[in-house]
Scaffold this active site. Structure first.
Site, PDB file in Angstrom:
ATOM      1  N   ASP A  83       0.847  -1.192   0.000  1.00 35.85           N
ATOM      2  CA  ASP A  83       0.000   0.000   0.000  1.00 35.85           C
ATOM      3  C   ASP A  83       0.885   1.244   0.000  1.00 35.85           C
ATOM      4  O   ASP A  83       1.380   1.678   1.036  1.00 35.85           O
ATOM      5  CB  ASP A  83      -0.917   0.009   1.218  1.00 35.85           C
ATOM      6  CG  ASP A  83      -1.904   1.168   1.204  1.00 35.85           C
ATOM      7  OD1 ASP A  83      -1.738   2.092   0.376  1.00 35.85           O
ATOM      8  OD2 ASP A  83      -2.839   1.164   2.018  1.00 35.85           O
ATOM      9  N   GLY A 137      -4.720   1.631   8.399  1.00 31.43           N
ATOM     10  CA  GLY A 137      -5.714   0.936   9.205  1.00 31.43           C
ATOM     11  C   GLY A 137      -5.435  -0.554   9.288  1.00 31.43           C
ATOM     12  O   GLY A 137      -5.596  -1.177  10.344  1.00 31.43           O
ATOM     13  N   HIS A 146       0.522   7.846   4.044  1.00 31.01           N
ATOM     14  CA  HIS A 146       1.238   7.169   5.113  1.00 31.01           C
ATOM     15  C   HIS A 146       2.739   7.467   5.106  1.00 31.01           C
ATOM     16  O   HIS A 146       3.480   6.880   5.899  1.00 31.01           O
ATOM     17  CB  HIS A 146       1.005   5.661   5.014  1.00 31.01           C
ATOM     18  CG  HIS A 146      -0.434   5.288   4.940  1.00 31.01           C
ATOM     19  ND1 HIS A 146      -1.312   5.504   5.983  1.00 31.01           N
ATOM     20  CD2 HIS A 146      -1.177   4.744   3.932  1.00 31.01           C
ATOM     21  CE1 HIS A 146      -2.526   5.085   5.627  1.00 31.01           C
ATOM     22  NE2 HIS A 146      -2.465   4.635   4.392  1.00 31.01           N
ATOM     23  N   ILE A 170      -0.240   9.144   8.717  1.00 28.67           N
ATOM     24  CA  ILE A 170      -0.907   8.256   9.675  1.00 28.67           C
ATOM     25  C   ILE A 170      -0.573   6.796   9.359  1.00 28.67           C
ATOM     26  O   ILE A 170      -0.129   6.456   8.259  1.00 28.67           O
ATOM     27  CB  ILE A 170      -2.432   8.461   9.662  1.00 28.67           C
ATOM     28  CG1 ILE A 170      -3.019   8.154   8.265  1.00 28.67           C
ATOM     29  CG2 ILE A 170      -2.783   9.876  10.106  1.00 28.67           C
ATOM     30  CD1 ILE A 170      -4.530   8.201   8.207  1.00 28.67           C
TER      31      ILE A 170
END
Length: 290
Positions: A192, A215, A197, A212
């Site tokens: 990803d 998830g 990120h 961040i």
């Protein structure tokens, strides 16, 4: 393009072959923090290829590959009956059921279909189902809920009631999982490459103070905490994990997982203690074996 529910649900599954190696599994475990304290405990069951066990949540990255020079991308949301602007897409929830232990290296067939689409008025929720099987039979089934902002109003059912609260009693167990400031940079190598990120300027443009954590990284970290803290380090005892993504986590913060035991089910809630226990994961249930 408006969502065409009938077309989306009638479309045949998309089928492709995926493969993974021990290196992929090792990278996944390291990206969740395995071996962080290698001087005291190298966690060889996760970090060394001999006698390597596989966390069930590896299923969510199995078969995803990247190469140096790839452009950062987000998951595509173009399929029969559905064509959604990727800037409107949020990963709302993830569920996984493992039918038998995942081998540390393998090749399998991945079948993906739209299992449902719910009309939330101002948004749509697309439920993608992934079934994976190898030569010996089914390996795992996963469902991914994708929240598509601005895509509602096409006349479908709103889906199941989403009201949820933790049990009204003290948790039976509380597990703290610290993360590292660079953890998102490592986790993104599982496939990803969303710049949210990694790149501070991109994160700021999306309304965040800094990049961040994924998830699905929080999802895997919670799974590892359950295996290590409650299942005697035996990853095969974790047979399923379903969650909703309730909030963000900044790399370097802690994931605190509260656990309520209910037979072969563990009811979970994950939060961030550094920010007043703001929710990270909710609607969470793990299926385990004795």
């Amino acid at each position: 393009m408006p969502i065409d529910l009938a077309t989306a649900l009638a479309a045949p599954p998309a089928v492709r072959t995926i493969s993974w190696t021990r290196r992929d599994v090792l990278l996944y475990h390291l990206s969740l923090g395995a071996g962080r304290h290698a001087d005291a405990d190298p966690e060889l069951a996760y970090t060394f290829e001999r006698d390597l066990q596989v966390l069930p949540t590896f299923a969510v990255v199995a078969g995803r590959t990247i190469s140096v020079g790839d452009e950062p991308t987000a998951p595509a949301m173009r399929m029969p009956g559905i064509d959604v602007d990727l800037r409107r897409v949020l990963h709302g929830g993830q569920a996984l059921a493992v039918h038998r232990p995942i081998p540390p290296a393998g090749t399998a067939e991945l079948s993906t279909r739209v299992a449902d689409v719910w009309d939330k008025g101002k948004a749509a929720v697309v439920v993608l189902e992934h079934r994976v099987a190898d030569a010996d039979g089914p390996l795992w089934t996963a469902q991914m809920q994708v929240w598509a902002r601005g895509e509602g109003g096409f006349g479908s059912e709103p889906g199941p009631d989403t009201t949820w609260s933790a049990p009204d009693r003290a948790p039976d167990d509380v597990l703290d999982s610290p993360t590292d400031p660079g953890q998102a940079l490592l986790y993104r190598l599982n496939g990803d490459l969303n710049p949210l990120h990694a790149e501070p300027a991109f994160a700021a443009s999306a309304g965040f103070d800094r990049p961040i954590l994924h998830g699905l990284a929080s999802y895997g970290i919670v799974a590892k905490a359950l295996v290590d803290g409650l299942l005697d380090g035996d990853a095969t005892r974790l047979r399923g994990l379903a969650v909703r993504f309730a909030g963000t986590l900044v790399p370097g913060e802690t994931i605190r997982t509260s656990v309520w035991r209910d037979g072969d089910r563990l009811v979970l809630a994950a939060s961030c203690p550094e920010r007043g226990d703001q929710p990270v994961l909710s609607h969470a249930v793990a299926e385990v074996t004795a």
